[in-house]
Write a protein that holds these residues in place. Structure first.
Motif, PDB file in Angstrom:
ATOM      1  N   ARG A 194       0.778  -1.224   0.000  1.00 17.54           N
ATOM      2  CA  ARG A 194       0.000   0.000   0.000  1.00 17.54           C
ATOM      3  C   ARG A 194       0.817   1.285   0.000  1.00 17.54           C
ATOM      4  NH1 ARG A 194      -2.922  -3.960   1.416  1.00 17.54           N
ATOM      5  NH2 ARG A 194      -5.189  -3.948   1.122  1.00 17.54           N
ATOM      6  N   ILE A 195       2.071   1.214   0.358  1.00 21.66           N
ATOM      7  CA  ILE A 195       2.947   2.377   0.258  1.00 21.66           C
ATOM      8  C   ILE A 195       4.183   1.955  -0.532  1.00 21.66           C
ATOM      9  CG2 ILE A 195       2.120   3.224   2.497  1.00 21.66           C
ATOM     10  CD1 ILE A 195       4.861   2.462   3.666  1.00 21.66           C
ATOM     11  N   PRO A 196       4.962   2.913  -1.029  1.00 20.78           N
ATOM     12  CA  PRO A 196       6.194   2.531  -1.735  1.00 20.78           C
ATOM     13  C   PRO A 196       7.062   1.621  -0.874  1.00 20.78           C
ATOM     14  CG  PRO A 196       5.744   4.867  -2.039  1.00 20.78           C
ATOM     15  CD  PRO A 196       4.745   4.372  -1.033  1.00 20.78           C
ATOM     16  N   LYS A 197       7.519   0.542  -1.456  1.00 23.42           N
ATOM     17  CA  LYS A 197       8.263  -0.457  -0.686  1.00 23.42           C
ATOM     18  C   LYS A 197       9.546   0.106  -0.112  1.00 23.42           C
ATOM     19  CE  LYS A 197       6.357  -4.446  -3.163  1.00 23.42           C
ATOM     20  NZ  LYS A 197       5.311  -3.664  -3.840  1.00 23.42           N
ATOM     21  N   ASN A 198      10.189   1.021  -0.829  1.00 25.42           N
ATOM     22  CA  ASN A 198      11.432   1.586  -0.296  1.00 25.42           C
ATOM     23  C   ASN A 198      11.175   2.426   0.955  1.00 25.42           C
ATOM     24  OD1 ASN A 198      10.106   3.436  -2.017  1.00 25.42           O
ATOM     25  ND2 ASN A 198      11.979   4.604  -2.311  1.00 25.42           N
ATOM     26  N   LEU A 199      10.020   3.103   1.006  1.00 24.38           N
ATOM     27  CA  LEU A 199       9.681   3.881   2.192  1.00 24.38           C
ATOM     28  C   LEU A 199       9.380   2.963   3.372  1.00 24.38           C
ATOM     29  CD1 LEU A 199       9.019   6.504   3.649  1.00 24.38           C
ATOM     30  CD2 LEU A 199       6.704   6.405   2.662  1.00 24.38           C
ATOM     31  N   GLY A 200       8.622   1.887   3.123  1.00 22.43           N
ATOM     32  CA  GLY A 200       8.343   0.924   4.185  1.00 22.43           C
ATOM     33  C   GLY A 200       9.621   0.328   4.747  1.00 22.43           C
ATOM     34  N   LEU A 201      10.573   0.011   3.885  1.00 24.99           N
ATOM     35  CA  LEU A 201      11.843  -0.551   4.337  1.00 24.99           C
ATOM     36  C   LEU A 201      12.645   0.458   5.156  1.00 24.99           C
ATOM     37  CD1 LEU A 201      12.850  -2.573   1.167  1.00 24.99           C
ATOM     38  CD2 LEU A 201      12.423  -3.520   3.447  1.00 24.99           C
ATOM     39  N   PHE A 202      12.597   1.717   4.774  1.00 23.58           N
ATOM     40  CA  PHE A 202      13.283   2.753   5.553  1.00 23.58           C
ATOM     41  C   PHE A 202      12.756   2.791   6.983  1.00 23.58           C
ATOM     42  CE2 PHE A 202      12.933   7.156   7.146  1.00 23.58           C
ATOM     43  CZ  PHE A 202      14.272   7.416   7.378  1.00 23.58           C
ATOM     44  N   LEU A 203      11.431   2.763   7.132  1.00 26.46           N
ATOM     45  CA  LEU A 203      10.823   2.847   8.461  1.00 26.46           C
ATOM     46  C   LEU A 203      11.164   1.618   9.315  1.00 26.46           C
ATOM     47  CD1 LEU A 203       7.311   4.228   7.430  1.00 26.46           C
ATOM     48  CD2 LEU A 203       9.224   5.506   8.425  1.00 26.46           C
ATOM     49  N   PHE A 204      11.023   0.431   8.741  1.00 27.64           N
ATOM     50  CA  PHE A 204      11.260  -0.778   9.517  1.00 27.64           C
ATOM     51  C   PHE A 204      12.743  -0.981   9.834  1.00 27.64           C
ATOM     52  CE2 PHE A 204       7.043  -2.191   7.808  1.00 27.64           C
ATOM     53  CZ  PHE A 204       6.420  -2.312   9.044  1.00 27.64           C
ATOM     54  N   CYS A 205      13.626  -0.664   8.891  1.00 23.68           N
ATOM     55  CA  CYS A 205      15.065  -0.824   9.144  1.00 23.68           C
ATOM     56  C   CYS A 205      15.544   0.136  10.225  1.00 23.68           C
ATOM     57  CB  CYS A 205      15.856  -0.615   7.855  1.00 23.68           C
ATOM     58  SG  CYS A 205      15.730  -1.974   6.680  1.00 23.68           S
ATOM     59  N   THR A 206      15.005   1.341  10.229  1.00 19.13           N
ATOM     60  CA  THR A 206      15.355   2.303  11.266  1.00 19.13           C
ATOM     61  C   THR A 206      14.922   1.793  12.635  1.00 19.13           C
ATOM     62  OG1 THR A 206      15.165   4.153   9.705  1.00 19.13           O
ATOM     63  CG2 THR A 206      15.065   4.672  12.053  1.00 19.13           C
ATOM     64  N   CYS A 207      13.697   1.271  12.708  1.00 21.00           N
ATOM     65  CA  CYS A 207      13.187   0.710  13.960  1.00 21.00           C
ATOM     66  C   CYS A 207      14.069  -0.446  14.432  1.00 21.00           C
ATOM     67  CB  CYS A 207      11.745   0.246  13.753  1.00 21.00           C
ATOM     68  SG  CYS A 207      10.972  -0.463  15.220  1.00 21.00           S
ATOM     69  N   GLN A 208      14.473  -1.309  13.506  1.00 15.94           N
ATOM     70  CA  GLN A 208      15.311  -2.452  13.855  1.00 15.94           C
ATOM     71  C   GLN A 208      16.653  -1.996  14.417  1.00 15.94           C
ATOM     72  OE1 GLN A 208      16.316  -6.355  11.332  1.00 15.94           O
ATOM     73  NE2 GLN A 208      17.576  -4.634  10.684  1.00 15.94           N
ATOM     74  N   SER A 209      17.269  -1.003  13.792  1.00 18.52           N
ATOM     75  CA  SER A 209      18.581  -0.535  14.239  1.00 18.52           C
ATOM     76  C   SER A 209      18.506   0.116  15.614  1.00 18.52           C
ATOM     77  CB  SER A 209      19.151   0.462  13.219  1.00 18.52           C
ATOM     78  OG  SER A 209      19.376  -0.164  11.977  1.00 18.52           O
ATOM     79  N   VAL A 210      17.471   0.924  15.852  1.00 17.91           N
ATOM     80  CA  VAL A 210      17.301   1.553  17.168  1.00 17.91           C
ATOM     81  C   VAL A 210      17.145   0.485  18.248  1.00 17.91           C
ATOM     82  CG1 VAL A 210      15.772   2.990  18.566  1.00 17.91           C
ATOM     83  CG2 VAL A 210      16.351   3.702  16.241  1.00 17.91           C
ATOM     84  N   GLY A 211      16.312  -0.528  17.957  1.00 22.37           N
ATOM     85  CA  GLY A 211      16.129  -1.602  18.925  1.00 22.37           C
ATOM     86  C   GLY A 211      17.424  -2.329  19.219  1.00 22.37           C
TER      87      GLY A 211
END
Length: 411
Positions: free
Chosen positions: A283-300
């Motif tokens: 539903r959203i551009p896949k590159n944007l979704g990956l940016f959000l999830f990868c950032t969350c993963q790195s912070v965790g």
């Protein structure tokens, strides 16, 4: 199949490491070396495995891979020294790379043209279910006084050998190879597509004309290399935790089973957000979704450096699980979306060469820092910060442009 492999291989690695450390007294670096050499093996053979999947089909490669895993576990059960451990583990990981994840994702990419991310997310649930359910069972089996680790490994090997043929029979590579005969809807879609050129030809800018890129065309795009870099750096973190999560927690006084249960929390969060990520990725551009999830993963992951505090440890487990689970299906689907179906497995295998290279070095660096400093803190901070770049790589990986070229007789 994915559950069996993930619970006993991918997400069971830390349990085997801790068990062998107790049995033989080997160092973390020595034990991690087997995992890193297996990743090097994957780096060298990844493009070949992808090419074989495209040519032989997902079902044949799955059969071969599961047989190799089974034999590897049987050899592993007889381990008496490091060379035998390295050889057996290399066989297990080779079979896993050739016969589990990539063949399944390739078959799904062939079957689905819409809702592809959701389909990959549902299939990918198996790996997290295995980590959630089978890893605690494996920890219980490996605990002294229950099952001997050798008998456990032998039993796992026999199970893989027994289920290999039934799994092979169940897998169909494409809709038109389905056991009940050609799929009419699929064949009709191929007829509709025949108004375009049947084979992808590069336009003046070298991009495929029908959306199905050849390998040569794909590697000429900026998106291929940005996706490759993003996937490598984001997967580096799970490579570290697969080996070091359980030892890290047991070093702090937790039991083997308690550590496995906390790992199950990571898997539970990842399982939930794998489906959410699949929904978002369509539903959203896949590159944007990956940016959000990868950032969350790195912070965790970075919060893991301060996990002596229970509230921080919970944030570490939750945030990492959300980011890791959310990105998994999108990371795979973006290649099918960007480069098409024809050479999907070959392109993906080639793209994962740097990933395996990073997963060779990162766990070894973490192990070396632990052996020399007695702590994982500095390794977590440095490697987590580097991994944060993965989100930016994905963000700038926009879809390559292509044009549909019609035959002269089409309307």
């Amino acid at each position: 199949m994915m559950s069996l492999a993930s619970g006993t291989i991918w997400y069971g690695t830390g349990l085997w490491v801790k068990t062998l450390e107790s049995q033989f007294g080997w160092s973390r670096t020595e034990l991690t070396g087997a995992f890193s050499l297996a990743q090097l093996e994957g780096s060298l053979l990844g493009p070949i495995i992808g090419m074989l999947i495209d040519r032989l089909g997902a079902n044949r490669m799955t059969l071969l891979g599961m047989l190799v895993i089974g034999i590897g576990f049987i050899i592993f059960s007889q381990t008496q020294n490091l060379p035998v451990f390295y050889i057996s583990f290399a066989m297990i990981m080779l079979g896993s790379a050739a016969g589990i994840w990539l063949p399944m994702m390739s078959a799904i990419n062939n079957w689905f043209t819409t809702n592809k991310v959701k389909a990959m997310a549902v299939a990918g649930e198996g790996q997290f279910i295995g980590g959630l359910l089978l890893a605690p069972v494996l920890a219980w089996a490996l605990t002294p006084g229950h099952f001997d680790w050798r008998h456990t490994a032998l039993g796992i090997g026999i199970i893989f050998l027994m289920v290999a043929l039934p799994v092979y029979i169940c897998i169909q590579n494409r809709p038109d190879s389905f056991i009940h005969g050609p799929n009419p809807a699929y064949l009709q879609s191929r007829k509709v597509k025949s108004s375009a050129r049947p084979y992808s030809e590069p336009t003046s800018d070298g991009i495929a004309s029908d959306g199905n890129f050849t390998v040569k065309q794909a590697v000429r795009t900026r998106a291929f290399w940005l996706i490759t870099a993003g996937h490598a750096l984001s997967s580096m973190l799970i490579g570290i935790l697969i080996v070091h999560f359980v030892p890290m927690l047991t070093d702090q006084g937790l039991t083997l089973q308690s550590s496995a249960l906390l790992w199950s929390v990571v898997m539970a969060m990842a399982a939930v957000f794998l489906l959410i990520g699949g929904y978002i990725g369509d539903r959203i551009p896949k590159n944007l979704g990956l940016f959000l999830f990868c950032t969350c993963q790195s912070v965790g992951f970075i919060l893991g450096a301060f996990s002596q505090n229970m509230s921080i440890a919970i944030m570490f487990v939750v945030l990492f699980g959300i980011g890791f689970g959310g990105r998994v299906a999108i990371t795979t689907a973006i290649r099918g979306d960007y480069f098409g179906q024809r050479a999907f497995a070959t392109i993906t295998g080639l793209s994962m060469v740097p990933l395996y290279g990073v997963m060779v070095m990162a766990p070894l660096i973490a192990a070396w820092m632990f052996d020399t400093r007695g702590s994982y803190t500095l390794a977590i901070l440095i490697l987590g910060s580097i991994s944060a770049l993965s989100g930016l790589f994905f963000l700038f990986a926009t879809k390559p442009e292509h044009s549909i070229v019609h035959n002269k007789g089409s309307n």
